[in-house]
Scaffold this active site. Structure first.
Site, PDB file in Angstrom:
ATOM      1  CG  ASP A  58      -8.481  12.358 -25.508  1.00 54.64           C
ATOM      2  OD1 ASP A  58      -9.002  13.059 -26.407  1.00 54.64           O
ATOM      3  OD2 ASP A  58      -8.417  11.120 -25.592  1.00 54.64           O
TER       4      ASP A  58
HETATM    5  C1  NOJ Z   1     -10.962  11.671 -28.149  1.00 53.81           C
HETATM    6  C2  NOJ Z   1     -10.009  10.576 -28.492  1.00 53.81           C
HETATM    7  O1  NOJ Z   1      -9.694   9.823 -27.340  1.00 53.81           O
HETATM    8  C3  NOJ Z   1      -8.707  11.054 -29.123  1.00 53.81           C
HETATM    9  O2  NOJ Z   1      -8.002   9.945 -29.585  1.00 53.81           O
HETATM   10  C4  NOJ Z   1      -8.988  12.026 -30.227  1.00 53.81           C
HETATM   11  O3  NOJ Z   1      -7.765  12.450 -30.787  1.00 53.81           O
HETATM   12  C5  NOJ Z   1      -9.788  13.185 -29.695  1.00 53.81           C
HETATM   13  N1  NOJ Z   1     -11.041  12.702 -29.163  1.00 53.81           N
HETATM   14  C6  NOJ Z   1     -10.037  14.258 -30.743  1.00 53.81           C
HETATM   15  O4  NOJ Z   1     -10.915  13.798 -31.708  1.00 53.81           O
END
Ligand code: NOJ
Length: 724
Positions: A248
């Protein structure tokens, strides 16, 4: 490939921000692409813009490897569908698949190859802001919705230019964060991990999801980004998952904050060794790992395996053969917000609405309901209507509820916002709203949370209506006028003061581009509401987390307060609204229960069926739900687990027979042996209109125990409908 080129493939850079796509693509980024220092960009879009970036990658870098372009396309790209919790409330995987399909068609036309969806985290705590992004609390249900979304995004062949690589996220137990706080630790039992949080991921992998994203949080002190047991042993090992695993946002770097490493290079090594293939945004793999890779054969092996998986994803998407297949500006212009897509969004939005109560039969409204006062800022809040992950959704594309009702009711409509969704209420504005209500025959009160009160980093310590909304609602209810409440929300809410005697409440979630027509069609009875709650509504914040599938305990909750039982003394033992709840304008009778056998043997199946009759004068949908319980097992089993559901349209006066066919493996749970086992003995089942509205019950036996290779909740129940 040189080490730098390999690490470049594992590097995903932010090409912009969610609210400023492409904004970081400058000359330095073009140079990075030429040098082979990047494998993917996120938060980028545009067929033409991305064609140039791709051209540079393919023509001007040494190896000519195409880039992967990614974005969070979660509930629509330009044509916005309801937020995911709303899509889940359709209780129909076909709706979830349709929404994902339309999103894929639009997103791929804008040059995107990869979406960070579906989010399939089980969410049992309404305080957690990200409950809005998933399909709720129930493992079997979320697994079915996960499969449908993977199918919708990926289609049958990922190399088609209108299919998009899906991401099952956030692998681990992201939804189990302590206290419903985002990013917080999950401290859960192995059983809960295997039976509750992992089944949707097993289902998504089984359905062919091309990628997984790891969760930000830790489980019992082990950050998922470095969790070798979960990623290497379970996902890559037991599940034999061949797809791409992405971190993530900055989660590799955040291993330092977790306190399991001191340096960036140590963080990168842990993540690589846990087979996190691609690193989102912290840039450690590309910037800090070259030395470690040269020095460690173990890391080298991990890097090679990860590079292979990244290249395989690009190959699956057909990018080596046709790197610009997703970059056709004419297609981009043609598909965006097309009439078919808007129609699909409207249909899913209509089907997502949940009628919580209709005590006095106020709904559906008459065609000419007299003078109507529409009250509430949310009725005109186009930004909220398109929800939190809006991708390229534009507020100006939205038909608001105010706009639809103005058109439908003309001079018979008066509108007052009354109060904002934050801050202090303005007594003057509330007084104007009260005067409008008093002047009308009927009030439509649109209340709830705005879009920015749920979503990532939007956990709340109190799930009550925001203070100004409460104040407004009290004032409007005090007028004594008939009030229809339309609730906009991304989470279950404490419904004080709305949930009073004789209330009428329709949950609309955030319905998307077609908000106005969809809500109006339900209010006026053009369609009968058929949505159901994918997550229980607790009565009070203090009752969270509340979920249907809890264990019975030695002292099961008892309504009788004189008994010492597992409950709070100051509220009833039930939730305000249970999982699966939702009313209709029609009424349905359940009869003719049949089961194909009394003994479900290994290798066999059982078919459980019932007749559902629409006893009303209007065509409507019923959601037939099948719940099971294993009353005696080696360990306590949840009081109720879902094992089947079917949303079925039944014309007035007609009957449909709904049949669920199950395998013995669907009763397997995480046994003390560490395997999935279904014990020999009785299984009780219940069929009903909601988890708390059971109409038919029965039981059968498993004559012998069964060992399975998957959690029972992740498997598919076959549904057949006869009489159509
Ligand atoms: C953080 C989030 O937890 C995730 O779900 C998302 O895909 C990413 N950012 C990218 O935006």
């Amino acid at each position: 490939m040189t080490t730098a080129e390999k690490l470049g493939q594992l590097n995903q850079m932010a090409g912009g921000r969610q609210i400023a796509l492409n904004s970081r693509i400058n000359e330095a980024e073009y140079d990075r692409v030429r040098a082979g220092g990047v494998g993917s960009y996120l938060h980028v879009a545009g067929a033409e813009f991305l064609a140039e970036l791709q051209r540079v990658a393919v023509e001007e870098s040494r190896l000519g490897i195409p880039l992967l372009f990614a974005m969070d396309v979660v509930h629509g790209y330009r044509t916005m569908f309801p937020v995911p919790l709303g899509i889940a409330a359709t209780f129909d995987p076909a709706d979830a698949e349709l929404a994902a399909r339309v999103a894929a068609v639009e997103a791929t036309s804008a040059g995107l190859h990869w979406t960070f969806a579906p989010m399939i985290d089980i969410a049992r705590d309404a305080r957690w802001g990200r409950i809005v992004e998933g399909a709720g609390e129930e493992p079997f249900f979320v697994s079915a919705m996960a499969r449908a979304q993977v199918r919708g995004y990926q289609g049958t062949d990922l190399s088609h230019s209108d299919t998009i690589l899906a991401t099952a996220k956030h692998f681990g137990a992201y939804g189990a964060g302590a206290g419903g706080r985002d990013y917080d630790s999950a401290d859960i039992s192995e059983r809960t991990l295997y039976e509750v949080y992992l089944p949707p991921f097993w289902a998504a992998a089984d359905e062919g999801a091309g990628s997984f994203m790891v969760a930000f949080n830790d489980i019992g002190g082990v950050p998922t980004t470095a969790n070798r047991a979960l990623l290497n042993d379970l996902l890559r090992g037991s599940w034999d998952y061949q797809g791409l695993v992405v971190s993530d946002w900055n989660s590799v770097l955040e291993l330092i904050n977790h306190g399991v490493v001191e340096t960036r290079a140590e963080a990168g090594a842990l993540a690589l060794l846990a087979s996190v293939d691609m690193e989102m945004t912290s840039g450690i793999y590309a910037a800090d790992m070259a030395e470690a890779v040269e020095a460690s054969p173990e890391i080298q092996v991990a890097v090679d395996a990860s590079v292979l998986r990244v290249l395989m994803a690009k190959e699956r998407l057909g990018l080596f053969d046709a790197p610009l297949a997703y970059n056709d500006p004419a297609r981009e212009a043609a598909v965006m917000l097309s009439p078919e897509h808007r129609a699909a969004a409207r249909q899913v939005a209509e089907r997502s609405m949940v009628l919580l109560r209709n005590d006095t039969g106020l709904l559906p409204l008459a065609d000419a309901p007299g003078r109507v006062a529409l009250i509430g800022a949310l009725a005109d809040d186009a930004r909220s209507m398109i929800g939190s992950w809006k991708a390229q959704g534009q507020p100006e594309d939205v038909t608001t509820l105010l706009a639809t009702l103005q058109e439908r009711l003309g001079d018979n409509l008066v509108y007052e916002p009354g109060a904002g969704t934050r801050g202090e209420a303005d007594p003057e504005a509330i007084a104007r709203a009260v005067r409008a209500a008093e002047s009308a025959d009927l009030v439509i009160l649109v209340t709830g949370e705005d879009y920015n009160l749920s979503g990532e980093a939007r956990s709340r310590s109190d799930i009550a209506l925001p203070a100004p909304q409460q104040e407004l609602a009290r004032a409007i209810l005090a007028t004594g006028k008939p009030v229809v409440t339309v609730l906009m929300t991304g989470r279950p809410l404490d419904l004080e003061p709305l949930d009073a005697d004789d209330a009428t409440i329709l949950v609309a979630w955030f319905p998307g581009t077609e908000t106005g027509p969809a809500i109006a069609n339900v209010l006026f009875g053009d369609v009968s509401p058929g949505g159901r709650l994918p997550a229980s509504f607790p009565r009070r914040t203090g009752q969270a987390p509340y979920f249907m599938g809890h264990y019975p305990t030695g002292r099961p909750a008892d309504p009788d307060l004189s008994k010492d039982s597992a409950r709070y003394m100051d509220i009833p033992i039930t939730p305000a609204y249970a999982f699966g709840h939702g009313l209709s304008y029609a009424s349905f009778e359940y009869s003719g229960l049949n089961q194909s056998t009394d003994e479900l043997v290994q290798g066999g199946t059982i078919t459980i069926s019932a007749d559902i009759t629409n006893t009303s004068g209007i065509d409507a949908d019923e959601v037939v739900q099948l719940y099971v319980r294993d009353p005696v097992a080696q360990v306590a089993r949840p009081v109720q687990e879902m094992r089947g559901f079917s949303r079925v349209t039944i014309p007035a006066g007609e009957t449909r027979r709904v049949a669920f066919t199950l395998l013995p493996e669907q009763f397997a749970y995480f046994a003390p042996s560490g395997r999935f086992e279904a014990d020999a003995g009785r299984i009780d089942f219940r069929i009903g209109s909601s988890s708390d509205d059971i109409r038919l019950t029965g039981s059968f036996d498993l004559p012998a125990s069964v060992i399975a290779d998957a959690p029972g909740a992740a498997l598919v129940t076959r549904v057949e409908i006869e009489g159509e």
